[in-house]
Design a protein around this motif. Structure first.
Motif, PDB file in Angstrom:
ATOM      1  N   ASN A  15       6.789  81.389  14.295  1.00  0.00           N
ATOM      2  CA  ASN A  15       8.093  80.728  14.206  1.00  0.00           C
ATOM      3  C   ASN A  15       8.074  79.687  13.101  1.00  0.00           C
ATOM      4  OD1 ASN A  15       9.154  82.033  16.553  1.00  0.00           O
ATOM      5  ND2 ASN A  15       7.837  80.698  17.788  1.00  0.00           N
ATOM      6  N   THR A  54       1.997  81.040  25.581  1.00  0.00           N
ATOM      7  CA  THR A  54       2.066  82.130  24.598  1.00  0.00           C
ATOM      8  C   THR A  54       1.194  83.303  25.045  1.00  0.00           C
ATOM      9  OG1 THR A  54       2.220  80.375  22.975  1.00  0.00           O
ATOM     10  CG2 THR A  54       1.908  82.600  22.121  1.00  0.00           C
ATOM     11  N   VAL A  57       2.320  82.454   8.924  1.00  0.00           N
ATOM     12  CA  VAL A  57       2.537  82.777   7.500  1.00  0.00           C
ATOM     13  C   VAL A  57       3.587  83.883   7.358  1.00  0.00           C
ATOM     14  CG1 VAL A  57       1.453  83.481   5.339  1.00  0.00           C
ATOM     15  CG2 VAL A  57       0.165  82.127   7.000  1.00  0.00           C
ATOM     16  N   ARG A 103       1.479  70.132  14.446  1.00  0.00           N
ATOM     17  CA  ARG A 103       1.657  71.550  14.061  1.00  0.00           C
ATOM     18  C   ARG A 103       2.994  72.002  14.646  1.00  0.00           C
ATOM     19  NH1 ARG A 103       3.324  75.426  16.631  1.00  0.00           N
ATOM     20  NH2 ARG A 103       1.701  76.155  18.009  1.00  0.00           N
ATOM     21  N   ALA A 123       9.467  87.817  21.686  1.00  0.00           N
ATOM     22  CA  ALA A 123       8.227  87.471  22.400  1.00  0.00           C
ATOM     23  C   ALA A 123       7.981  85.993  22.178  1.00  0.00           C
ATOM     24  CB  ALA A 123       7.061  88.295  21.868  1.00  0.00           C
ATOM     25  N   MET A 166       4.910  87.154  15.790  1.00  0.00           N
ATOM     26  CA  MET A 166       5.279  86.109  16.755  1.00  0.00           C
ATOM     27  C   MET A 166       5.429  84.710  16.166  1.00  0.00           C
ATOM     28  SD  MET A 166       3.183  87.304  20.160  1.00  0.00           S
ATOM     29  CE  MET A 166       3.718  85.927  21.161  1.00  0.00           C
ATOM     30  N   ASN A 173       7.296  82.083  24.148  1.00  0.00           N
ATOM     31  CA  ASN A 173       6.826  81.487  25.408  1.00  0.00           C
ATOM     32  C   ASN A 173       7.962  80.906  26.267  1.00  0.00           C
ATOM     33  OD1 ASN A 173       7.205  79.106  23.911  1.00  0.00           O
ATOM     34  ND2 ASN A 173       5.020  78.958  23.420  1.00  0.00           N
ATOM     35  N   ASP A 211      -8.362  85.466  10.429  1.00  0.00           N
ATOM     36  CA  ASP A 211      -7.737  84.168  10.110  1.00  0.00           C
ATOM     37  C   ASP A 211      -7.516  84.088   8.608  1.00  0.00           C
ATOM     38  OD1 ASP A 211     -10.155  83.544   8.984  1.00  0.00           O
ATOM     39  OD2 ASP A 211     -10.596  81.842  10.300  1.00  0.00           O
ATOM     40  N   LYS A 212      -7.301  82.883   8.095  1.00  0.00           N
ATOM     41  CA  LYS A 212      -6.943  82.759   6.673  1.00  0.00           C
ATOM     42  C   LYS A 212      -8.076  83.235   5.755  1.00  0.00           C
ATOM     43  CE  LYS A 212      -8.043  77.791   6.136  1.00  0.00           C
ATOM     44  NZ  LYS A 212      -9.348  77.973   6.750  1.00  0.00           N
ATOM     45  N   ALA A 244      -6.085  82.784  14.065  1.00  0.00           N
ATOM     46  CA  ALA A 244      -7.133  82.386  15.021  1.00  0.00           C
ATOM     47  C   ALA A 244      -6.939  80.933  15.410  1.00  0.00           C
ATOM     48  CB  ALA A 244      -8.509  82.615  14.389  1.00  0.00           C
ATOM     49  N   GLY A 245      -5.678  80.563  15.635  1.00  0.00           N
ATOM     50  CA  GLY A 245      -5.376  79.192  16.032  1.00  0.00           C
ATOM     51  C   GLY A 245      -5.237  79.081  17.534  1.00  0.00           C
ATOM     52  N   SER A 246      -4.553  78.005  17.980  1.00  0.00           N
ATOM     53  CA  SER A 246      -4.437  77.802  19.424  1.00  0.00           C
ATOM     54  C   SER A 246      -3.725  78.987  20.074  1.00  0.00           C
ATOM     55  CB  SER A 246      -3.719  76.493  19.737  1.00  0.00           C
ATOM     56  OG  SER A 246      -2.666  76.266  18.857  1.00  0.00           O
ATOM     57  N   ALA A 247      -2.694  79.514  19.404  1.00  0.00           N
ATOM     58  CA  ALA A 247      -1.932  80.600  20.013  1.00  0.00           C
ATOM     59  C   ALA A 247      -2.750  81.898  20.014  1.00  0.00           C
ATOM     60  CB  ALA A 247      -0.612  80.774  19.278  1.00  0.00           C
TER      61      ALA A 247
HETATM   62  N1  LIG Z   1       6.146  83.276  19.771  1.00  0.00           N
HETATM   63  C1  LIG Z   1       5.649  82.269  20.455  1.00  0.00           C
HETATM   64  O1  LIG Z   1       5.929  82.098  21.650  1.00  0.00           O
HETATM   65  C2  LIG Z   1       4.714  81.330  19.794  1.00  0.00           C
HETATM   66  C3  LIG Z   1       4.525  81.340  18.440  1.00  0.00           C
HETATM   67  N2  LIG Z   1       3.657  80.459  17.854  1.00  0.00           N
HETATM   68  C4  LIG Z   1       3.560  80.481  16.409  1.00  0.00           C
HETATM   69  O2  LIG Z   1       2.262  80.872  16.034  1.00  0.00           O
HETATM   70  C5  LIG Z   1       1.953  80.285  14.793  1.00  0.00           C
HETATM   71  C6  LIG Z   1       0.531  79.734  14.861  1.00  0.00           C
HETATM   72  O3  LIG Z   1       0.431  78.736  15.850  1.00  0.00           O
HETATM   73  P1  LIG Z   1      -1.006  78.089  16.180  1.00  0.00           P
HETATM   74  O4  LIG Z   1      -1.970  79.130  16.572  1.00  0.00           O
HETATM   75  O5  LIG Z   1      -0.804  76.994  17.126  1.00  0.00           O
HETATM   76  O6  LIG Z   1      -1.377  77.523  14.738  1.00  0.00           O
HETATM   77  P2  LIG Z   1      -2.784  77.146  14.143  1.00  0.00           P
HETATM   78  O7  LIG Z   1      -2.514  76.330  12.953  1.00  0.00           O
HETATM   79  O8  LIG Z   1      -3.653  76.617  15.235  1.00  0.00           O
HETATM   80  O9  LIG Z   1      -3.395  78.556  13.684  1.00  0.00           O
HETATM   81  C7  LIG Z   1      -2.970  79.297  12.584  1.00  0.00           C
HETATM   82  C8  LIG Z   1      -4.024  80.368  12.300  1.00  0.00           C
HETATM   83  O10 LIG Z   1      -3.519  81.264  11.327  1.00  0.00           O
HETATM   84  C9  LIG Z   1      -4.536  81.494  10.372  1.00  0.00           C
HETATM   85  N3  LIG Z   1      -3.952  81.856   9.075  1.00  0.00           N
HETATM   86  C10 LIG Z   1      -3.380  81.051   8.158  1.00  0.00           C
HETATM   87  N4  LIG Z   1      -3.029  81.755   7.079  1.00  0.00           N
HETATM   88  C11 LIG Z   1      -3.381  83.031   7.312  1.00  0.00           C
HETATM   89  C12 LIG Z   1      -3.296  84.227   6.557  1.00  0.00           C
HETATM   90  N5  LIG Z   1      -2.747  84.249   5.336  1.00  0.00           N
HETATM   91  N6  LIG Z   1      -3.774  85.366   7.097  1.00  0.00           N
HETATM   92  C13 LIG Z   1      -4.326  85.366   8.328  1.00  0.00           C
HETATM   93  N7  LIG Z   1      -4.430  84.265   9.095  1.00  0.00           N
HETATM   94  C14 LIG Z   1      -3.972  83.110   8.589  1.00  0.00           C
HETATM   95  C15 LIG Z   1      -5.308  80.189  10.306  1.00  0.00           C
HETATM   96  O11 LIG Z   1      -6.600  80.386   9.756  1.00  0.00           O
HETATM   97  C16 LIG Z   1      -5.345  79.818  11.778  1.00  0.00           C
HETATM   98  O12 LIG Z   1      -6.409  80.481  12.401  1.00  0.00           O
HETATM   99  C17 LIG Z   1       3.033  79.262  14.490  1.00  0.00           C
HETATM  100  O13 LIG Z   1       3.923  79.802  13.545  1.00  0.00           O
HETATM  101  C18 LIG Z   1       3.756  79.105  15.808  1.00  0.00           C
HETATM  102  O14 LIG Z   1       5.131  78.857  15.622  1.00  0.00           O
HETATM  103  C19 LIG Z   1       2.905  79.575  18.595  1.00  0.00           C
HETATM  104  C20 LIG Z   1       3.072  79.508  19.938  1.00  0.00           C
HETATM  105  C21 LIG Z   1       4.023  80.358  20.638  1.00  0.00           C
END
Ligand SMILES: NC(=O)C1=CN([C@@H]2O[C@H](COP(=O)(O)OP(=O)(O)OC[C@H]3O[C@@H](n4cnc5c(N)ncnc54)[C@H](O)[C@@H]3O)[C@@H](O)[C@H]2O)C=CC1
Ligand SMILES: CC(=O)C(=O)O
Ligand SMILES: [Mg+2]
Length: 601
Positions: free
Chosen positions: A444, A296, A417, A179, A487, A442, A489, A364-365, A328-331
């Motif tokens: 990227n 994050t 997204v 990811r 914002a 937030m 990490n 989430d999605k 609702a992902g890891s972040a």
């Molecule tokens: N600003 C920062 O410091 C950070 C930013 N991120 C960004 O956060 C994003 C997600 O990262 P993770 O949580 O690890 O990914 P992930 O793949 O674990 O989670 C993504 C989540 O978004 C949901 N999602 C997908 N499409 C959607 C929609 N149309 N409407 C609502 N929810 C939707 C999914 O169901 C899932 O729950 C990435 O773009 C990553 O770059 C992640 C870590 C740090």
């Protein structure tokens, strides 16, 4: 008093970085010129050229480090001028290439360039350009950097780890490429992320670049396009799953621990199921953390607390803030867990994350997450709303339905997204219960941000506070400025890593991470926060890291996790004042200077 004076004296003796000490080199002649760590290009003094067998291998004139720096910056500026009419993608990749070539040739000069111009170069070596680099990595590949452990290396890792040329490694950033930012599964091409994160470690935390190790765990990819690409450089098979997958990560962690027992491993950009699973599996056994979940969360919590301060309200108002988290992902789940712990502590509880009647909404999605959701991920269970408490909202409600109904103080996106905070959603934020609604896009890289800064200020209003994961320019609002905060990490992980290293902690605890987040949250003055400036400028990232690192050390000492580092033992750490601790961290930061080279057979 005596202790402080003694510490100050010993510190200046032990940690002074003003005049770099000599560096032993086991090579001579062209081998030195081809080693980016030792290479000084035209900067080798004549005596050193004689000592190291370099005479005649370089043009005769010796150029100073400062002139070399100017020369590089001149060529960088020419590149900018000459590519003015090209596409953004072409320009970004050209900038990355010129920096990468310098990185490959002369690390000391590279890091001087990076540190002095961090605001300008972070968007190239880190988000957003690093995303583009990962997408195009197989074509851009010239020289290897870091280590690659693949599914084909099972049973070999304990010996492979000794192929790395350095006996000392402090910081490892590890990914499996599943990811990468919001770009999905990029397989082996995700190596760009550990490289970029570790560049930030050197720039922000002054981790010695000889003691860093970017690692790719190539367990295959499920990206069909990459599997069909003849240039793809990774293992061409579907991703390993289940026990097969975990056995590879286990073997890697054991190998690292055997060779460098004190090394800190940062897990980065793992898909959610493995992000949580590996964090739970390893955090009591190894010194590790997951940046996307834990780093994050700390940055977001600092932003959420800043949003309350910006309204001129006391922090205790956090209990009343309605927060909608999209993603609702890891972040997203990491953020909610830390926010729920903060709420629990503020209400006099133990800090355990519980969300009964909490003002948090998770989307989430498939829309609003409720207890009616089938196959709810266990990590999301504590944040699922009971439909009975929702007054009109139902399972799967859309973002716009939730925003219109809830009128949240904060709308926070970690969905990956781009554009999901559309005009309608942003306009609905005008009805927010807050006098300064917070919009945090937030995700990227930039194309995946939930909205742009201009969209947020134009549709949601001039009174918002705005933050994004990737940088945007401030927005001109006529007679005022719409401040854009980053914002990301990057404001936490360097301090978490450096503080852990200098404390000698064996594990990274929730308390250490909380201390880091609270330190970042209190970094800005009330005056700045009221103007909408919630995070510091990246220009002062070493300062931020020194403070965050000191907070992490303080927490490690308080929790009996610290064991000391080098000549600084636990007693000395425990006796340091806060200022001494900040100074201790600062004085341990590596600075890019050419050190005299001494040949040793
Ligand atoms: N600003 C920062 O410091 C950070 C930013 N991120 C960004 O956060 C994003 C997600 O990262 P993770 O949580 O690890 O990914 P992930 O793949 O674990 O989670 C993504 C989540 O978004 C949901 N999602 C997908 N499409 C959607 C929609 N149309 N409407 C609502 N929810 C939707 C999914 O169901 C899932 O729950 C990435 O773009 C990553 O770059 C992640 C870590 C740090
Ligand atoms: C910043 C970061 O860690 C991410 O976007 O995944
Ligand atoms: Mg990440």
């Amino acid at each position: 008093m005596w202790k402080v004076v003694r510490f100050a004296a010993s510190r200046s003796r032990r940690f002074s970085t003003a005049i770099p000490g000599p560096c032993k080199v086991h090579k001579r002649g062209t081998d030195i010129l081809h080693d980016p760590w030792f290479n000084k290009d035209t900067g080798f003094p004549i005596t050193e050229r004689d000592r190291l067998g370099l005479r005649g291998l370089l043009p005769p004139r010796v150029i100073s480090f400062e002139n070399q720096y100017d020369r590089f910056m001149d060529s960088y500026r020419s590149l900018e001028k000459n590519t003015r009419c090209q596409s953004d993608k072409f320009v970004s990749l050209s900038k990355w290439r010129i920096l990468n070539r310098l990185h490959d040739r002369n690390e000391t000069l590279y890091y001087r360039v990076l540190i002095r111009n961090i605001k300008e170069f972070a968007p190239i070596i880190y988000t957003p350009t690093v995303g583009l680099v990962c997408e195009n990595y197989s074509g851009l590949f010239r020289r290897p950097r870091g280590m690659y452990f693949s599914a084909k290396d099972k049973g070999e890792m304990m010996s492979m780890i000794y192929n790395w040329p350095s006996d000392e490694v402090d910081m490892i950033v590890l990914t499996d490429g599943s990811r990468i930012l919001g770009l999905g599964d990029l397989g082996v091409q995700g190596i760009g992320i550990p490289i970029g994160k570790l560049d930030m470690y050197v720039a922000a935390a002054g981790i010695n670049p000889r003691k860093i190790l970017p690692v790719m765990l190539d367990v295959g990819t499920n990206n069909e396009k990459l599997l069909k690409d003849p240039l793809y450089l990774g293992v061409r098979q579907p991703r390993l799953e289940g026990e097969e997958y975990l056995s590879i990560v286990d073997e890697f962690m054991e190998a690292v621990h055997a060779r460098w027992p004190k090394a800190i491993v940062q897990f980065e950009d793992f898909q959610m199921k493995w992000a949580f699973e590996t964090l739970n599996r390893y955090r009591q056994r190894f010194c590790m953390f997951n940046d996307d979940i834990q780093g994050t969360a700390g940055v977001a919590l600092a932003g959420l607390l800043g949003a309350i301060r910006s309204q001129g309200r006391p922090l205790s108002d956090f209990l009343k803030q309605k927060i909608v988290v999209v993603g609702a992902g890891s972040a997203g789940l990491g953020v909610l867990k830390m926010a729920a712990q903060a709420v629990s502590r503020m209400s006099g509880g133990s800090g355990t994350a519980t969300t009964a009647n909490s003002p948090f909404f998770l989307i989430d999605k498939d829309g609003l997450v409720t207890t009616e959701r089938s196959n709810l991920d266990p990590a999301a269970v504590p944040f699922a709303k009971n439909p009975r408490d929702l007054e009109g909202l139902t399972e799967g409600a859309s973002i716009i339905e939730v925003v219109k109904k809830v009128k949240p103080h904060v709308l926070l996106g970690l969905s990956g997204v781009g554009g999901v905070f559309d005009t309608e959603v942003l306009k609905a934020m005008r009805e927010s219960a807050s006098t300064k609604p917070a919009i945090f896009a937030m995700s990227n890289p930039t194309v995946n941000a939930e909205c742009t800064a201009i969209e947020a200020f134009s549709h949601a209003g001039k009174n918002i506070v705005f933050a994004s994961g990737s940088p945007f320019d401030n927005v001109d609002l006529g007679n005022e400025v719409g401040h854009v905060n980053q914002a990301n990490n990057m404001y936490l992980f360097p301090g978490v890593g450096l503080g852990t290293l200098l404390s000698g902690a064996r594990h990274i605890t929730d308390e250490m991470l909380r201390a880091a987040a609270e330190c970042l949250a209190s970094y800005m003055t009330d005056e700045e926060v009221q103007k909408g400036i919630l995070f510091p400028s990246i220009d002062c990232i070493r300062n931020v890291t020194a403070e965050v690192g000191a907070a992490v050390i303080g927490a490690a000492v308080a929790e009996n996790q610290a064991e000391g580092h080098g000549e600084v033992g636990l007693r000395e750490l425990a006796n340091m004042s806060k200022e001494d601790t900040v100074e201790y961290v600062r004085s341990n930061m590596w600075l890019p200077e050419y050190c005299p080279l001494v040949h040793e057979k």
